[in-house]
Scaffold this active site. Structure first.
Site, PDB file in Angstrom:
ATOM      1  N   LYS A 288       0.854  -1.186   0.000  1.00  0.00           N
ATOM      2  CA  LYS A 288       0.000   0.000   0.000  1.00  0.00           C
ATOM      3  C   LYS A 288       0.899   1.248   0.000  1.00  0.00           C
ATOM      4  O   LYS A 288       1.834   1.328   0.801  1.00  0.00           O
ATOM      5  CB  LYS A 288      -0.852  -0.038   1.270  1.00  0.00           C
ATOM      6  N   GLU A 375     -19.870  -4.608  10.312  1.00  0.00           N
ATOM      7  CA  GLU A 375     -20.821  -3.798  11.077  1.00  0.00           C
ATOM      8  C   GLU A 375     -21.920  -4.649  11.706  1.00  0.00           C
ATOM      9  O   GLU A 375     -22.352  -4.366  12.836  1.00  0.00           O
ATOM     10  CB  GLU A 375     -21.430  -2.712  10.185  1.00  0.00           C
ATOM     11  N   ARG A 403     -25.847  -1.236   6.876  1.00  0.00           N
ATOM     12  CA  ARG A 403     -25.561  -2.662   6.723  1.00  0.00           C
ATOM     13  C   ARG A 403     -26.025  -3.474   7.930  1.00  0.00           C
ATOM     14  O   ARG A 403     -26.265  -4.667   7.815  1.00  0.00           O
ATOM     15  CB  ARG A 403     -24.062  -2.841   6.513  1.00  0.00           C
TER      16      ARG A 403
HETATM   17  C1  LIG Z   1     -19.248  -1.354   4.952  1.00  0.00           C
HETATM   18  C2  LIG Z   1     -18.031  -0.492   5.007  1.00  0.00           C
HETATM   19  N1  LIG Z   1     -17.427  -0.276   6.192  1.00  0.00           N
HETATM   20  C3  LIG Z   1     -16.328   0.503   6.260  1.00  0.00           C
HETATM   21  C4  LIG Z   1     -15.816   1.076   5.127  1.00  0.00           C
HETATM   22  C5  LIG Z   1     -14.639   2.017   5.210  1.00  0.00           C
HETATM   23  N2  LIG Z   1     -13.487   1.460   4.453  1.00  0.00           N
HETATM   24  C6  LIG Z   1     -13.182   1.880   3.213  1.00  0.00           C
HETATM   25  S1  LIG Z   1     -11.870   1.087   2.577  1.00  0.00           S
HETATM   26  C7  LIG Z   1     -11.658   0.196   3.977  1.00  0.00           C
HETATM   27  C8  LIG Z   1     -10.521  -0.768   4.089  1.00  0.00           C
HETATM   28  C9  LIG Z   1     -10.406  -1.642   2.896  1.00  0.00           C
HETATM   29  O1  LIG Z   1      -9.326  -2.509   3.062  1.00  0.00           O
HETATM   30  P1  LIG Z   1      -9.010  -3.552   1.932  1.00  0.00           P
HETATM   31  O2  LIG Z   1     -10.268  -4.169   1.447  1.00  0.00           O
HETATM   32  O3  LIG Z   1      -7.968  -4.478   2.440  1.00  0.00           O
HETATM   33  O4  LIG Z   1      -8.461  -2.670   0.735  1.00  0.00           O
HETATM   34  P2  LIG Z   1      -7.165  -1.735   0.690  1.00  0.00           P
HETATM   35  O5  LIG Z   1      -7.622  -0.356   0.956  1.00  0.00           O
HETATM   36  O6  LIG Z   1      -6.200  -2.212   1.724  1.00  0.00           O
HETATM   37  O7  LIG Z   1      -6.667  -1.901  -0.692  1.00  0.00           O
HETATM   38  C10 LIG Z   1     -12.622   0.510   4.933  1.00  0.00           C
HETATM   39  C11 LIG Z   1     -12.707  -0.067   6.269  1.00  0.00           C
HETATM   40  C12 LIG Z   1     -16.497   0.837   3.920  1.00  0.00           C
HETATM   41  N3  LIG Z   1     -16.104   1.394   2.781  1.00  0.00           N
HETATM   42  N4  LIG Z   1     -17.581   0.043   3.889  1.00  0.00           N
END
Ligand SMILES: Cc1ncc(C[n+]2csc(CCOP(=O)(O)OP(=O)(O)O)c2C)c(N)n1
Length: 642
Positions: A288, A375, A403
């Site tokens: 990342k 959630e 959700r």
């Molecule tokens: C239902 C929900 N909860 C929380 C979030 C906030 N959120 C956006 S990206 C993310 C982390 C994503 O991590 P990953 O899937 O590993 O992708 P990366 O950003 O590391 O590529 C979170 C918690 C969201 N978008 N949707």
């Protein structure tokens, strides 16, 4: 590192995926470098999800080398890492430079924005399910295209992803899943699956196997020969895999781990997966923030960054005297309360910094829980804790609580359990747009028995509400907006508010404005303007509680006032103004009500709140005009027969 528009670049010649395919293999690293420069230049100016995008540059190039969008379809989880895909699918230039601004590219993928965006998102954990539906539809209609789901490692902390995984082999024999493993959600990824991925990424047996597979395929060209190679390979390695990989147990062929920055390895694995006759999961390891030192050093800050210096990564300093964000007020207050009472617990679904709970995590770690992007579980987990006398606080953005709606109703409210919900980002989240606006929570909470629902006008009242909610016998919901409040001083000892009691801010007789939370300053300004322009006697009430509504005060005022105006940062349907109308109607009052709020539309992203409000005729001047017109109409009809 920013790209100059006068220097011709490879990127500037990419009008679509065909141009990516036309480049030689030797040119691809340069393309990757130019994409990184463009990502940094644009997000340094506009803010955005720089870390995730810097991590998927090679992966996205490889996808477009191997597949043909829009015929083949990519489904990106959350879709916050879709900037590279945008740059390769005809959306570079001014449109991309206006990323997250009015008229510019959305910060997420959207079917409305491009035919190359097979599925829109913004919430996590949806890609695998949606891709499975698309692959199954393809099978049913007998078409040949490929469907690829690109899921982050944290997507596997989501229940939906696991539900989809459970259904893959019973639904299709042809699906490609990319597990983009960078070990981070926004914060460090959590839970047993994350530990498992770490083990298989670093276990020498897996790496050895990966190298064996690499060596095994080296001598074979891509194409039809692949199937023969694959069948032989499957026979020879089946037992080992079945015993070894969690994904194999779900019926997916596991490939990897693959270095996510090695274009050659990525392309080879994708080509291979394309020819497989079973669902395949390619485990890709990415960094990342790759290409920006500060983003590697501070992955959490650069997951979704505010504007920053493109070289040093330094944030643009906030002006001296800027009030704290609500999330920081929340973090400080909850930590203080939790230090005094070990029964108070803070729960987040993978958002410790966004919600402000990171302060609790640092100062009272034993009372802090990050459950991952889960959630539904967060709310149920809180319900369980509450049955044993604890006072759990679920800090979840308004949009993400959608959700966990069944858990709110079935597990918390039905059993009247004392769980406190702190819903940040209630109202507009302008740069993120429709997936992130918190415009529906009042409608979905107001109808649930036992729920107490409130919104503070400022930071001090917010702390009072948190204190009050923590003493409720049942569930309490506090909604508050993104960003800073008006900057009120927080008193040393919070007040216990009387449930269902509104606050009169200004007395008036002809026209009374009932304002909710963040709309209170607008209401006061509107009252000033109406008094100044028209000489009307205008009252202002801070509603505080949406449920229970202060009916006593409302009916008392409505008995004499000519017009009630309601103001809310929420959709009108089912919102605060609706609650006021219902209360008046039930009491047989005919007092007219002018409701100010968002229409029955998904509000797009925009540069800021003011621009979006103006686009929907909700700028202060529009509101003043509407209220004046309505009041005059009311006066005319009042003089005629009723
Ligand atoms: C239902 C929900 N909860 C929380 C979030 C906030 N959120 C956006 S990206 C993310 C982390 C994503 O991590 P990953 O899937 O590993 O992708 P990366 O950003 O590391 O590529 C979170 C918690 C969201 N978008 N949707």
């Amino acid at each position: 590192m920013s790209s100059s528009p006068t220097v011709p670049t490879l990127l500037s010649h990419i009008a679509g995926p065909a141009d990516v395919k036309a480049l030689s293999a030797e040119q691809l690293p340069q393309l990757a470098q130019e994409i990184r420069a463009e990502l940094i230049a644009v997000t340094a100016k506009n803010g955005g999800h720089i870390g995730p995008n810097l991590g998927v540059v090679e992966l996205t190039i490889a996808l477009h080398r191997v597949f043909e969008t829009p015929t083949d379809q990519f489904v990106f989880d959350v879709a916050h890492q879709g900037y590279v895909h945008k740059l390769l699918t005809g959306r570079q230039g001014e449109f991309f430079h206006q990323l997250r601004k009015s008229g510019g590219a959305s910060g997420f993928l959207s079917r409305a924005e491009s035919p190359h965006d097979a599925f829109g998102a913004g919430h996590a954990g949806t890609a695998l399910s949606a891709a499975l539906g698309m692959a199954t539809a393809r099978d049913l209609r007998g078409s040949p295209e490929h469907v690829v789901a690109v899921c982050g490692d944290a997507a596997f902390t989501c229940g939906i992803t696991l539900e989809a995984l459970n259904n893959v082999v019973s639904s299709t024999q042809r699906l490609i899943v990319i597990l983009n493993d960078n070990e981070w959600a926004i914060a460090k990824n959590v839970g047993a699956i994350s530990s498992y991925l770490n083990v298989i990424s670093t276990n020498p047996t897996y790496n050895k196997l990966h190298h064996d597979v690499e060596a095994f395929f080296k001598s074979f060209p891509a194409g039809a020969e692949m199937n023969r190679v694959y069948t032989k390979w499957k026979r020879e390695t089946k037992d080992f895999f079945v015993e070894s990989s969690l994904f194999e147990k779900f019926g997916l062929r596991y490939l990897g781990p693959v270095d996510g920055h090695d274009l050659d390895a990525l392309i080879k694995n994708l080509e291979f997966a394309k020819h497989c006759d079973v669902p395949v999961l390619i485990h890709v390891l990415t960094k990342k923030g790759k290409g920006l030192d500060a983003a590697i050093e501070y992955p959490e800050k650069f997951h979704g960054a505010a504007p920053y210096h493109p070289v040093t990564g330094q944030s643009v300093p906030t002006a001296v005297g800027t009030p704290l964000n609500y999330q920081d007020v929340f973090g400080a207050a909850l930590t203080r309360f939790a230090q005094a009472d070990p029964k108070i617990l803070g729960i987040t679904g993978a958002m410790p910094s966004g919600t402000g709970l990171s302060r609790l995590a640092e100062e009272v770690p034993a009372q802090f829980f990050d459950v991952g992007i889960a959630e539904e579980h967060a709310v149920l987990f809180a319900a369980g804790l509450a049955t044993k006398g604890f006072r759990p606080v679920c800090a979840i953005y308004s949009t993400f609580l959608q959700r966990a709606y069944d858990q709110v109703i079935h597990d918390v409210c039905l059993q009247n359990l004392p769980v406190t919900f702190c819903l940040d980002r209630a109202g507009l989240s302008p740069n993120d747009g429709p997936t992130h606006h918190g415009l529906f929570d009042l409608a979905y909470l107001r109808c649930v028995p036992n729920a107490t629902v409130m919104q503070p006008k400022d930071e001090d009242e917010f702390v009072d509400m948190l204190h009050t909610a923590l003493h409720l016998p049942g569930p309490g919901f506090i909604r508050y907006p993104r960003g800073a409040g008006p900057g009120a001083t927080i008193k040393a000892t919070p007040a216990q508010l009387t449930i269902g009691q509104a606050e009169i801010l200004r007395e008036g007789t002809q026209l009374i404005i009932w304002a909710l939370g963040s709309m209170v300053p607008d209401a006061l300004q509107l009252a000033d303007q109406l008094a100044h322009d028209e000489g009307w006697s205008v009252g202002v009430v801070n509603a505080r509680f949406i449920k229970p509504l202060d009916r006593t005060l409302l009916l008392k005022q409505a008995a004499t006032a000519s017009l009630i105006v309601t103001m809310e940062d929420h959709v009108l349907a089912g919102g605060f103004g609706s609650a006021v109308l219902e209360a008046l109607q039930e009491a047989d009052y005919l007092t007219p009500v002018e409701r100010i709020g968002w229409p029955d539309k998904f509000v797009e992203h925009g540069s800021n709140v003011a621009i979006l409000r103006a686009a929907y005729n909700l700028a202060p001047a529009d509101i003043a005009r509407r209220v004046k017109d309505r009041y005059r109409r009311v006066q005319v009809s009042a003089s005629g027969p009723r």
